[in-house]
Design an enzyme around this catalytic site. Structure first.
Site, PDB file in Angstrom:
ATOM      1  CG  HIS A 163      27.058  27.258 -39.304  1.00 29.46           C
ATOM      2  ND1 HIS A 163      27.064  26.898 -40.480  1.00 29.46           N
ATOM      3  CD2 HIS A 163      27.984  28.172 -40.473  1.00 29.46           C
ATOM      4  CE1 HIS A 163      27.591  25.809 -41.700  1.00 29.46           C
ATOM      5  NE2 HIS A 163      28.578  27.382 -41.459  1.00 29.46           N
ATOM      6  CG  ASP A 195      21.220  23.795 -31.711  1.00 27.58           C
ATOM      7  OD1 ASP A 195      21.414  23.836 -32.133  1.00 27.58           O
ATOM      8  OD2 ASP A 195      20.593  23.092 -31.036  1.00 27.58           O
TER       9      ASP A 195
END
Length: 459
Positions: free
Chosen positions: A159, A367
Site C-alpha cells: 500500500h 505517496d
C-alpha cells in the site's frame, strides 16, 4: 470458490451492529470476505501485560466473516511495529533515508512477529484457501508460511511506494525483503513506477530481465507481479457529498466568511505528506496575490499519528509553529489564513468539506496512491466542481490527468498553481472533473479488490 483469508497488521473490525468500519478498503475487503466465507487475521490492537510471548488467537464472527486476533507484547510492538516497520521501512520506502533508525533488535523483532503470525495462522487454514497479505508490516509472512509447509496461493499487496534500488539498499539485510516477496504467488503495486523499481532491485541483484510479461523468476521461484491501483467507494462518496450539500450544518463553514474561497488539505500527520511545505506555499500564494488576502483560506485537517516516534512529535510542533506564524503575520480579527484542525473528521462531514472547497491541495512528498485526491474529486458538485492540485509524486497522479500537477518541493510553483486553480473558468473545471470522475467510477475499490483476487486465483 475458495475461501479467502486476509492478513493485515490491524484488522478492521465491524461495529456493534456488524457493519464494517468507514473506509473503502475495509468495506471492499469485507464484501469479498463475505462472498467467500472468509477469515481476517491480524493484531488486535491490544498489548499483553508483562513480557509474556505474543499470542494466542481469539476468535469472533460477524456477518459471515471470521476474525482471528492476537495481542502483542510491548517488546514485540516496539521492535516490530514502532521499530522496524515504522522507523525503517516507512521512511526508507518514502525516500527519507535520513530518518531511518535501523537496529538488529528491530529487524529481529520484525521477523519474530511475522513468524508468530505464520504460526498462529497455519492451523486455521485449509489446503484450498487463498491468502491475501497486506502491506509492509508483513513482507516476510509468505516465507514463514512456506517454511511451515503451506502450499496455498498467497498474494501480497503493497500500500506504500516501492523505492528505487539505491534507496532500498540502504536497509541492512534488504535482500531478505526481496527474498520474502519471492515467496508469494502474486505481488501487487500501485503504479508502473513501483513495479519498475522492484524489477530494478532484482536486476541489481544479478538477475537479468527478472520480470517478463508480469512473470518473475528470482531466488529459485516463479511468481507474478502486477499493477493494481487502489480506488475508493466512488458511488458512496458521491452520495455522502450530495447529502452534505443539503445539510445546513455542513454548509456553515462556507458561510462564516462571505465570498471566502477555501482550499482544503486532509492528511494524517506524517512527514511524507508535505504539510509544512504546503503551508509555506500557501503563505507565498497570499503574499504574491494581495487580492486574495481576507478572501481565501486554507483548511488543513491533520489528525495526529504515531506519537510514540520522535520524528512525528517534532513534526507536530513544526507544523503548529508554521501555522501560528502565518496566522499571526497575515491574519485579522475576522479572518485567519490557515484553519488548522488536529483531529479526525467523519466521512459525512469530510465529504461536505471537500464539496465546498474550491481547491483540493494534495501535495505529498511521496505517496503510494493517496486516496484523499480521489475522495476530493468524487465529492465535487458536477455543475460547479473544484480543482485538484496534486503532487506529481503521488500514485494518484498517474490516473488523475485532470489535476494540476505540482512539484511539492517548489513552494513558488505551488503558489502559482493555487492561483491558477482559483482563477480557472467553469468550463475548464467541468472538463477536468469529468475526465477524472469517469476513471474513479470505473476503477473503484471493488474493481481493485476483484482484479487482484482474479489474478491470484488464476495462478
Amino acid at each position: 470458490m475458495s475461501r479467502l483469508v486476509v492478513v493485515s497488521n490491524r484488522v478492521s473490525l465491524p461495529d456493534e451492529h456488524g457493519s464494517p468500519p468507514p473506509g473503502g478498503m475495509a468495506i471492499a475487503l469485507s464484501a469479498a470476505l463475505q462472498r467467500r466465507h472468509g477469515l481476517w487475521m491480524g493484531w488486535s490492537g491490544k498489548v499483553k501485560a508483562g513480557e509474556d510471548p505474543s499470542g494466542p488467537i481469539s476468535r469472533r464472527e460477524a456477518r459471515g466473516i471470521s476474525y482471528a486476533l492476537t495481542d502483542l507484547s510491548q517488546t514485540d510492538l516496539d521492535d516490530y511495529y514502532y521499530g522496524f516497520a515504522n522507523r525503517v521501512l516507512w521512511p526508507v520506502f518514502h525516500c527519507r533515508v535520513d530518518l531511518a533508525e535501523y537496529s538488529e533488535a528491530r529487524m529481529s523483532g520484525y521477523q519474530r512477529v511475522n513468524r508468530l503470525f505464520a504460526k498462529l495462522l497455519q492451523p486455521l487454514i485449509s489446503d484450498d484457501d487463498v491468502i491475501w497479505v497486506h502491506d509492509y508490516h508483513l513482507i516476510p509472512l509468505a516465507k514463514e508460511l512456506r517454511n511451515l509447509g503451506c502450499g496455498n496461493k498467497i498474494g501480497f499487496f503493497l500500500h506504500i511506494p516501492w523505492p528505487a534500488a539505491d534507496i532500498l539498499f540502504t536497509v541492512p539485510h534488504y535482500d531478505d525483503l526481496l527474498r520474502g516477496l519471492s515467496c508469494y504467488d502474486l505481488v501487487g503495486f500501485h503504479t508502473d513506477d513501483d513495479l519498475s523499481n522492484f524489477a530494478e532491485c532484482l536486476r541489481r541483484q544479478g538477475l537479468p530481465d527478472p520480470i517478463t510479461n508480469g512473470v518473475c523468476q528470482a531466488y529459485g521461484r516463479v511468481f507474478r507481479c502486477g499493477v493494481f491501483p487502489i480506488g475508493i467507494d466512488t458511488a458512496e462518496f458521491e452520495r455522502l457529498a450530495e447529502q452534505a450539500a443539503r445539510s445546513e450544518t455542513l454548509q456553515e463553514p462556507s458561510q462564516r466568511i462571505p465570498g471566502c474561497k477555501v482550499a482544503i488539505g486532509v492528511d494524517r500527520l506524517d512527514y511524507s505528506k508535505g504539510i509544512e511545505k504546503r503551508i509555506v506555499a500557501f503563505d507565498r500564494f497570499l503574499r504574491s496575490n494581495d487580492h486574495r488576502i481576507g478572501k481565501t483560506q486554507l483548511l488543513q485537517i491533520t489528525p495526529k499519528s504515531r506519537t510514540e516516534i520522535p520524528a512525528y512529535l517534532a513534526m507536530q510542533k513544526d507544523v503548529a509553529e508554521r501555522v501560528g506564524r502565518v496566522d499571526g503575520e497575515l491574519g485579522t480579527i475576522d479572518w485567519m489564513p490557515v484553519h488548522y484542525i488536529n483531529r479526525s473528521v467523519g466521512p459525512s462531514e469530510l465529504a461536505g468539506l471537500y464539496r465546498m472547497a474550491r481547491v483540493g491541495l494534495v501535495t505529498p512528498l511521496r505517496d503510494g496512491m493517496n486516496l484523499v485526491a480521489k475522495e476530493y474529486v468524487a465529492a465535487q458538485d458536477p455543475q460547479n466542481p473544484g480543482v485538484l492540485v496534486l503532487s506529481r509524486f503521488a500514485g494518484a497522479a498517474r490516473e488523475l490527468g485532470g489535476a494540476i500537477l505540482v512539484n511539492p518541493y517548489d513552494p513558488e510553483a505551488m503558489a502559482r498553481a493555487i492561483e491558477e486553480a482559483l482563477d480557472m473558468q467553469l468550463d475548464e473545471r467541468i472538463d477536468r472533473w469529468r475526465a477524472m470522475i469517469g476513471r474513479l467510477r470505473e476503477y473503484n475499490v471493488y474493481r481493485w479488490c476483484d482484479d487482484f483476487l482474479l489474478g491470484l486465483d488464476q495462478r
